[in-house]
Design a protein around this motif. Sequence first.
Motif, mmCIF file in Angstrom:
data_model
loop_
_atom_site.group_PDB
_atom_site.id
_atom_site.type_symbol
_atom_site.label_atom_id
_atom_site.label_comp_id
_atom_site.label_asym_id
_atom_site.label_seq_id
_atom_site.Cartn_x
_atom_site.Cartn_y
_atom_site.Cartn_z
ATOM 1 N N ARG A 3 0.862 -1.083 0.103
ATOM 2 C CA ARG A 3 -0.018 0.014 0.032
ATOM 3 C C ARG A 3 0.783 1.315 -0.092
ATOM 4 N NH1 ARG A 3 -4.854 -0.043 4.101
ATOM 5 N NH2 ARG A 3 -4.640 1.982 3.811
ATOM 6 N N ASP A 4 1.965 1.299 0.697
ATOM 7 C CA ASP A 4 2.781 2.304 0.951
ATOM 8 C C ASP A 4 3.465 2.557 -0.618
ATOM 9 O OD1 ASP A 4 4.494 4.539 1.979
ATOM 10 O OD2 ASP A 4 5.933 2.989 2.624
ATOM 11 N N VAL A 5 3.994 1.613 -1.188
ATOM 12 C CA VAL A 5 4.801 1.592 -2.427
ATOM 13 C C VAL A 5 3.548 2.270 -3.363
ATOM 14 C CG1 VAL A 5 5.721 0.314 -4.279
ATOM 15 C CG2 VAL A 5 6.523 0.078 -2.162
ATOM 16 N N MET A 6 2.275 1.779 -3.471
ATOM 17 C CA MET A 6 1.247 1.985 -4.352
ATOM 18 C C MET A 6 0.782 3.435 -4.210
ATOM 19 S SD MET A 6 -1.920 -0.594 -4.796
ATOM 20 C CE MET A 6 -2.951 -0.184 -3.435
ATOM 21 N N SER A 7 1.025 3.976 -2.758
ATOM 22 C CA SER A 7 0.342 5.402 -2.856
ATOM 23 C C SER A 7 1.232 6.244 -3.420
ATOM 24 C CB SER A 7 0.142 5.564 -1.416
ATOM 25 O OG SER A 7 1.341 5.886 -0.846
ATOM 26 N N VAL A 8 2.469 5.911 -3.428
ATOM 27 C CA VAL A 8 3.651 6.689 -4.176
ATOM 28 C C VAL A 8 3.427 6.694 -5.729
ATOM 29 C CG1 VAL A 8 6.087 6.912 -4.858
ATOM 30 C CG2 VAL A 8 5.481 6.736 -2.450
ATOM 31 N N ALA A 9 3.382 5.292 -6.433
ATOM 32 C CA ALA A 9 3.203 5.198 -7.755
ATOM 33 C C ALA A 9 2.204 5.375 -8.468
ATOM 34 C CB ALA A 9 3.755 3.838 -8.004
#
Lengths: 140, 140
Positions: free
Chosen positions: A35-41
């Motif tokens: 989720r963390d990575v996703m929110s950036v990308a």
Amino acid sequence: METITDNQNVRMTKKLEKMFGHIDYKHPPELCPVRDVMSVASDQWSILILLWLGYFPVLRFNKLKKYVYGISNKVLSQRLKVLETDGYIKRKAYAEVPIRVEYNLTTFGKTYVERLLELTEWMQQNSPKVLANRKKFGLD
Amino acid sequence: METITDNQNVRMTKKLEKMFGHIDYKHPPELCPVRDVMSVASDQWSILILLWLGYFPVLRFNKLKKYVYGISNKVLSQRLKVLETDGYIKRKAYAEVPIRVEYNLTTFGKTYVERLLELTEWMQQNSPKVLANRKKFGLD
DNA sequence: CGGGATCCCGAGTGATACTG
DNA sequence: CAGTATCACTCGGGATCCCG
């Protein structure tokens, strides 16, 4: 094209099952990097930045700002910083006067943009349908 | 898998060319519906909502709130409203006591979730790499 | 009691001015 | 030219309230 076959549904469910081992709500957020990575990308500005960097092999700060229409200095520089630390783009600064800074996709970033393009293509094709949905909504 | 072939680059460029006829910076935003549609569908909360609705055929408000870990009432209800007017999901309210409201994907929404899954799969596979990039950054 | 709506507050954003 | 500094403002989080 309107209908979804049972086969497609089965494939979807399988993928979702694999997925939800990772974004499961029982996981505290700090143990859920996806989720963390996703929110950036998946940030709307980051997407536009990455797409333009996919289109031009290299871009400078102010060019990028011009293409990513409507972005502010602050947000652009912040997003660039995050995208760099996450490994999608590379920043090269030349000690000239005036200073020159060039941004470009890393190999990793390119593989992401490839995936991203599949999604944005879909949006491009379907945005008329969404606009039609908006108009229609509430009328029936 | 690490490297990108010239062929891939060519395909990417072609797709991007098609794309940038639509998100071109010379277009005023009100004539650029793709970005508008994209900002709704690529929102981090909306993505999680849609994925969970892909996983369960139907979900009620509070269930959804539980699964989409960390979302607030306000944002959840607002995102649901927007996703409904854009045609991704459908809302059915039953006049019982207590009231029962069910949300589910539309056919259109399902086709989007299919595309979305391709992207989130990539993120799931690559998030370790991103985390490694973050750690490494600044050390060299 | 479930599904929101409302209110208040703090963090993030945008526009502009400014600097190394 | 590539960013930071500043400030007004919006938007999201969280608690509470409300209505059927």
